[in-house]
Scaffold this motif. Structure first.
Motif, PDB file in Angstrom:
ATOM      1  N   LEU A  38       3.647   3.052  -2.733  1.00 52.14           N
ATOM      2  CA  LEU A  38       4.400   2.013  -2.157  1.00 52.14           C
ATOM      3  C   LEU A  38       6.103   1.540  -2.660  1.00 52.14           C
ATOM      4  O   LEU A  38       6.918   1.607  -1.685  1.00 52.14           O
ATOM      5  CB  LEU A  38       3.635   0.858  -1.958  1.00 52.14           C
ATOM      6  N   HIS A  75      -6.089  -2.882   3.110  1.00 52.18           N
ATOM      7  CA  HIS A  75      -5.133  -3.044   2.122  1.00 52.18           C
ATOM      8  C   HIS A  75      -3.381  -2.427   1.826  1.00 52.18           C
ATOM      9  O   HIS A  75      -2.587  -3.450   2.562  1.00 52.18           O
ATOM     10  CB  HIS A  75      -5.853  -3.789   0.678  1.00 52.18           C
ATOM     11  N   TYR A  76      -3.948  -1.075   2.124  1.00 51.03           N
ATOM     12  CA  TYR A  76      -2.277   0.046   2.137  1.00 51.03           C
ATOM     13  C   TYR A  76      -1.843  -0.690   3.627  1.00 51.03           C
ATOM     14  O   TYR A  76      -1.000  -0.424   3.538  1.00 51.03           O
ATOM     15  CB  TYR A  76      -3.343   1.623   2.119  1.00 51.03           C
ATOM     16  N   GLN A  78      -1.953  -3.226   5.474  1.00 49.52           N
ATOM     17  CA  GLN A  78      -0.591  -4.588   5.391  1.00 49.52           C
ATOM     18  C   GLN A  78       0.185  -4.066   4.629  1.00 49.52           C
ATOM     19  O   GLN A  78       1.496  -4.737   5.030  1.00 49.52           O
ATOM     20  CB  GLN A  78      -2.005  -5.808   5.030  1.00 49.52           C
ATOM     21  N   SER A  79      -0.128  -2.998   2.872  1.00 53.67           N
ATOM     22  CA  SER A  79       0.764  -3.325   2.033  1.00 53.67           C
ATOM     23  C   SER A  79       2.696  -2.613   3.178  1.00 53.67           C
ATOM     24  O   SER A  79       3.378  -2.955   2.850  1.00 53.67           O
ATOM     25  CB  SER A  79       1.048  -2.485   1.310  1.00 53.67           C
ATOM     26  N   ASN A  82       3.847  -4.131   5.873  1.00 52.20           N
ATOM     27  CA  ASN A  82       4.744  -5.613   5.813  1.00 52.20           C
ATOM     28  C   ASN A  82       6.381  -5.168   4.624  1.00 52.20           C
ATOM     29  O   ASN A  82       6.563  -5.556   4.999  1.00 52.20           O
ATOM     30  CB  ASN A  82       4.159  -6.189   4.093  1.00 52.20           C
ATOM     31  N   ALA A  83       6.099  -3.535   4.441  1.00 48.08           N
ATOM     32  CA  ALA A  83       6.800  -3.107   3.824  1.00 48.08           C
ATOM     33  C   ALA A  83       8.263  -2.351   5.045  1.00 48.08           C
ATOM     34  O   ALA A  83       9.434  -2.604   4.394  1.00 48.08           O
ATOM     35  CB  ALA A  83       6.515  -1.901   2.891  1.00 48.08           C
TER      36      ALA A  83
END
Length: 97
Positions: A38, A75-76, A78-79, A82-83
């Motif tokens: 990320l 999870h990836y 969503q992360s 959001n980025a």
């Protein structure tokens, strides 16, 4: 539309400068492409203006995933969403018994 798969930040910067319309950002070329860090994505996003599509694949090997694997992929997703990821790239096989 010219999309270039890039397996590190340096190649993505080069592809952007060379005229790519979109970057498919991955890690681990030897494994066939996995989810990049990320932090690498966030750093790259600050340096280029073309859309960056992120590979969502927690491991190399086949494209069958367990419930735990799908949870990690969520999870990836969503992360990176959001980025500011422009989109996502997946490889998934579904088996109907």
């Amino acid at each position: 539309m010219l999309e270039i798969a890039c397996f590190n930040k340096e190649s993505a910067l080069l592809a952007s400068r060379a005229g790519a319309d979109r970057i498919e950002f991955c890690a681990d070329f030897r494994l066939g492409g996995t989810t990049p860090d990320l932090e690498d994505f966030q750093s790259l996003k600050k340096e280029i203006d073309v859309p960056i599509y992120v590979m969502i694949r927690p491991r190399g090997g086949n494209f069958f995933y367990s419930v735990v694997g799908f949870s990690l992929m969520n999870h990836y997703l969503q992360s990176f969403y959001n980025a500011g990821a422009g989109g996502f790239v997946f490889g998934i096989f579904v088996h109907n018994a």
